[in-house]
Design a protein around this motif. Structure first.
Motif, mmCIF file in Angstrom:
data_model
loop_
_atom_site.group_PDB
_atom_site.id
_atom_site.type_symbol
_atom_site.label_atom_id
_atom_site.label_comp_id
_atom_site.label_asym_id
_atom_site.label_seq_id
_atom_site.Cartn_x
_atom_site.Cartn_y
_atom_site.Cartn_z
ATOM 1 N N LEU A 1 0.665 -1.118 -0.101
ATOM 2 C CA LEU A 1 0.077 -0.081 0.081
ATOM 3 C C LEU A 1 0.902 1.327 -0.108
ATOM 4 O O LEU A 1 0.675 2.421 -0.601
ATOM 5 C CB LEU A 1 -0.921 0.156 1.185
ATOM 6 C CG LEU A 1 -2.089 -0.865 0.983
ATOM 7 C CD1 LEU A 1 -3.055 -1.078 2.509
ATOM 8 C CD2 LEU A 1 -2.910 -0.501 -0.252
ATOM 9 N N ASN A 2 1.872 1.158 0.789
ATOM 10 C CA ASN A 2 2.954 2.340 0.534
ATOM 11 C C ASN A 2 3.475 2.677 -0.732
ATOM 12 O O ASN A 2 3.730 4.001 -1.292
ATOM 13 C CB ASN A 2 3.954 2.237 1.762
ATOM 14 C CG ASN A 2 3.380 2.760 3.063
ATOM 15 O OD1 ASN A 2 3.062 3.965 3.162
ATOM 16 N ND2 ASN A 2 3.541 1.638 4.172
ATOM 17 N N ARG A 3 3.817 1.772 -1.533
ATOM 18 C CA ARG A 3 4.425 1.651 -2.742
ATOM 19 C C ARG A 3 3.321 2.200 -3.662
ATOM 20 O O ARG A 3 3.791 2.948 -4.593
ATOM 21 C CB ARG A 3 4.970 0.195 -3.043
ATOM 22 C CG ARG A 3 6.124 -0.370 -2.504
ATOM 23 C CD ARG A 3 6.296 -1.720 -2.863
ATOM 24 N NE ARG A 3 7.690 -2.315 -2.119
ATOM 25 C CZ ARG A 3 7.933 -3.720 -2.083
ATOM 26 N NH1 ARG A 3 7.199 -4.381 -2.570
ATOM 27 N NH2 ARG A 3 8.996 -4.062 -1.649
ATOM 28 N N ALA A 4 2.181 1.622 -3.666
ATOM 29 C CA ALA A 4 1.021 1.799 -4.360
ATOM 30 C C ALA A 4 0.661 3.533 -4.221
ATOM 31 O O ALA A 4 0.658 4.266 -5.358
ATOM 32 C CB ALA A 4 -0.118 1.054 -4.216
ATOM 33 N N LEU A 5 0.789 3.957 -2.997
ATOM 34 C CA LEU A 5 0.580 5.433 -2.888
ATOM 35 C C LEU A 5 1.461 6.413 -3.201
ATOM 36 O O LEU A 5 1.122 7.283 -4.229
ATOM 37 C CB LEU A 5 0.444 5.724 -1.346
ATOM 38 C CG LEU A 5 -0.982 5.390 -0.565
ATOM 39 C CD1 LEU A 5 -0.700 5.284 0.986
ATOM 40 C CD2 LEU A 5 -1.896 6.494 -1.066
ATOM 41 N N ALA A 6 2.896 5.970 -3.380
ATOM 42 C CA ALA A 6 3.866 6.755 -3.810
ATOM 43 C C ALA A 6 3.898 6.579 -5.288
ATOM 44 O O ALA A 6 4.162 7.581 -5.902
ATOM 45 C CB ALA A 6 5.203 5.966 -3.261
ATOM 46 N N LEU A 7 3.439 5.609 -5.743
ATOM 47 C CA LEU A 7 3.569 5.487 -7.304
ATOM 48 C C LEU A 7 2.444 6.372 -7.935
ATOM 49 O O LEU A 7 2.414 6.871 -8.779
ATOM 50 C CB LEU A 7 3.267 3.874 -7.664
ATOM 51 C CG LEU A 7 3.752 3.443 -9.094
ATOM 52 C CD1 LEU A 7 4.911 4.088 -9.605
ATOM 53 C CD2 LEU A 7 3.298 2.048 -9.235
ATOM 54 N N LEU A 8 1.442 6.089 -7.156
ATOM 55 C CA LEU A 8 0.029 6.934 -7.748
ATOM 56 C C LEU A 8 0.382 8.425 -7.493
ATOM 57 O O LEU A 8 0.181 9.185 -8.498
ATOM 58 C CB LEU A 8 -1.036 6.438 -7.033
ATOM 59 C CG LEU A 8 -2.571 7.177 -7.437
ATOM 60 C CD1 LEU A 8 -2.580 6.896 -8.871
ATOM 61 C CD2 LEU A 8 -3.553 6.760 -6.543
ATOM 62 N N ILE A 9 1.078 8.875 -6.523
ATOM 63 C CA ILE A 9 1.125 10.370 -6.222
ATOM 64 C C ILE A 9 2.356 10.931 -6.980
ATOM 65 O O ILE A 9 2.343 11.946 -7.693
ATOM 66 C CB ILE A 9 1.102 10.484 -4.617
ATOM 67 C CG1 ILE A 9 -0.053 10.243 -3.868
ATOM 68 C CG2 ILE A 9 1.536 12.117 -4.449
ATOM 69 C CD1 ILE A 9 -0.055 10.297 -2.364
ATOM 70 N N ARG A 10 3.443 10.341 -6.786
ATOM 71 C CA ARG A 10 4.729 10.885 -7.241
ATOM 72 C C ARG A 10 5.300 10.127 -8.662
ATOM 73 O O ARG A 10 5.988 10.637 -9.310
ATOM 74 C CB ARG A 10 5.912 10.847 -6.401
ATOM 75 C CG ARG A 10 5.526 11.438 -5.108
ATOM 76 C CD ARG A 10 6.455 11.664 -4.280
ATOM 77 N NE ARG A 10 7.133 10.314 -3.800
ATOM 78 C CZ ARG A 10 6.970 9.646 -2.700
ATOM 79 N NH1 ARG A 10 5.730 10.261 -1.731
ATOM 80 N NH2 ARG A 10 7.448 8.533 -2.383
ATOM 81 N N GLY A 11 4.572 8.886 -9.034
ATOM 82 C CA GLY A 11 5.148 8.453 -10.210
ATOM 83 C C GLY A 11 6.411 7.212 -9.922
ATOM 84 O O GLY A 11 7.044 6.783 -10.994
ATOM 85 N N GLU A 12 6.822 6.983 -8.750
ATOM 86 C CA GLU A 12 7.635 6.378 -8.317
ATOM 87 C C GLU A 12 7.587 5.561 -6.946
ATOM 88 O O GLU A 12 6.741 6.226 -6.155
ATOM 89 C CB GLU A 12 9.122 6.774 -8.266
ATOM 90 C CG GLU A 12 9.140 8.196 -7.075
ATOM 91 C CD GLU A 12 10.457 8.931 -7.101
ATOM 92 O OE1 GLU A 12 10.989 9.408 -6.100
ATOM 93 O OE2 GLU A 12 11.083 9.303 -8.043
ATOM 94 N N GLU A 13 8.028 4.492 -6.999
ATOM 95 C CA GLU A 13 7.719 3.598 -5.744
ATOM 96 C C GLU A 13 8.498 3.914 -4.279
ATOM 97 O O GLU A 13 8.138 3.428 -3.382
ATOM 98 C CB GLU A 13 7.877 2.136 -5.861
ATOM 99 C CG GLU A 13 6.946 1.532 -7.035
ATOM 100 C CD GLU A 13 7.126 -0.258 -7.199
ATOM 101 O OE1 GLU A 13 7.667 -0.751 -6.080
ATOM 102 O OE2 GLU A 13 7.016 -0.394 -8.219
ATOM 103 N N THR A 14 9.636 4.619 -4.400
ATOM 104 C CA THR A 14 10.341 4.990 -3.262
ATOM 105 C C THR A 14 9.381 5.609 -2.212
ATOM 106 O O THR A 14 8.943 6.474 -2.365
ATOM 107 C CB THR A 14 11.402 6.220 -3.523
ATOM 108 O OG1 THR A 14 12.126 5.614 -4.847
ATOM 109 C CG2 THR A 14 12.205 6.201 -2.744
ATOM 110 N N VAL A 15 9.546 4.916 -1.089
ATOM 111 C CA VAL A 15 8.764 5.442 0.315
ATOM 112 C C VAL A 15 9.876 6.237 1.096
ATOM 113 O O VAL A 15 10.791 5.850 1.552
ATOM 114 C CB VAL A 15 7.983 4.269 0.850
ATOM 115 C CG1 VAL A 15 7.341 4.875 2.181
ATOM 116 C CG2 VAL A 15 7.377 3.517 -0.076
ATOM 117 N N GLY A 16 9.316 7.397 1.501
ATOM 118 C CA GLY A 16 10.036 8.263 2.398
ATOM 119 C C GLY A 16 10.406 7.575 3.734
ATOM 120 O O GLY A 16 9.357 6.510 4.259
#
Length: 344
Positions: free
Chosen positions: A262-277
């Protein structure tokens, strides 16, 4: 790797189903009354989880106030009751439904056959898993549906309904139970560890008007301690029901994988990359997973090899399902789609 799921029998009797339905309609006297806005099913399930865990806690222990709220957190959180040192443990209000549907999707990805003793033998051999997914892609479909429903609508229950086979449902229920027990066990770990004294920070929760609700905030070290306590409680509760350590631990692993997805999905949807802060309050899920595996190797040597082997299989299966889903989330990002407000 093949694993015989001890305790997983194909199907349930009518008497077992009747017992479950009757139990949900009659709450024990020691449970607090359900609030006017509380979901009946969620109230019953959370307090049932609490009963199961608390059999493995040394008294005295006072049950925190338990409930659900739209938090935008993929777990439960511990809050401080204003003007008090009492604990309030709040589950993300869609987490339990998500755990159920996510567990079913992962269980669908596992090929199985009946063992000689009537139990079910599931294969975690990744070549067999990939072949099974290719020949019967329902696991990928159901995985995408629940992730998209939670990500975009904030409600995993908006995913299309379906009925899994008794065999798949049996394994899914074990994964789900282990996951849910660990989530609550982790919060109990903070209570038992006395982490409340380490400080708190103001927090406004979605759906609340008061800015003075305070969330208990812990150091990374305290998060790891809570994980160890929560793991012990969850695994003790599962083994009490007849499951071995490996299967009891599988739901814990599934929690970390679900959290990562879910964190990867959120990052990918919002920023276009899977990197999670990096979080200031919680270690990365990978670090938490690794610590529990080290603990297994050091303190449960008899079970470590089979448990870590099964855990690695769970992680790899979820990664495989996610890798088939990520390109679709990236396409959503490029189209300008946004996640549900709870995640923002």
């Amino acid at each position: 790797m093949r694993y015989v799921a001890k305790g997983v029998l194909p199907g349930a009797t009518e008497d077992q189903l009747k017992t479950l339905i009757d139990a949900s309609n009659h709450t024990p006297e020691h449970w607090p009354p359900r609030g006017p806005h509380a979901d009946m099913g969620g109230h019953w399930l959370i307090h049932k989880l609490a009963d199961t865990l608390e059999r493995h806690i040394q008294p005295p222990f006072v049950r925190p106030t338990l409930g659900t709220l739209a938090t935008g957190e993929i777990n439960a959180i511990t809050l401080l009751v204003p003007g008090s040192d009492a604990h309030l443990v709040v589950f993300e209000d869609q987490l339990l439904n998500f755990a159920n549907l996510f567990s079913k999707a992962v269980a669908l990805a596992l090929p199985f056959r009946s063992a000689e003793d009537g139990m079910l033998q599931f294969s975690f051999d990744m070549d067999e898993v990939r072949r099974h997914i290719a020949e019967s892609p329902e696991a990928v479909q159901r995985f995408r549906e629940v992730v998209f429903a939670y990500l975009l609508d904030g409600e995993p229950g908006r995913a299309p309904q379906y009925f899994a086979s008794a065999e798949v449902g049996g394994l899914a229920s074990i994964l789900r139970d282990g996951l849910e027990l660990f989530v609550l066990g982790h919060e109990y770990g903070h209570v038992i560890g006395g982490h409340l004294a380490d400080g708190s920070a103001p927090r406004r929760l979605l759906g609340t008007a008061s800015p003075d609700v305070a969330e208990a905030t812990w150091s990374w070290e305290n998060e790891h301690i809570a994980d160890l306590i929560g793991w012990h409680l969850a695994v003790s509760a599962m083994t009490e029901q007849g499951y071995d350590v490996a299967l009891s631990h599988a739901g814990v692993e599934l929690f970390f994988s679900a959290y990562e997805v879910l964190n990867r999905a959120l990052a990918l949807l919002i920023r276009g990359e899977e990197t999670v802060g990096t979080s200031t309050t919680h270690p990365p899920a990978g670090d938490r997973r690794a610590l529990l595996r080290v603990n297994l190797q050091q303190n449960a040597t008899e079970h470590a090899e089979s448990t870590i082997g099964l855990a690695g299989g769970i992680q790899e299966i979820v990664d495989t399902l996610w890798n088939s889903t990520a390109p679709l989330v990236l396409e959503m990002h490029r189209r300008g789609e946004r996640p549900d407000i709870r995640w923002l």
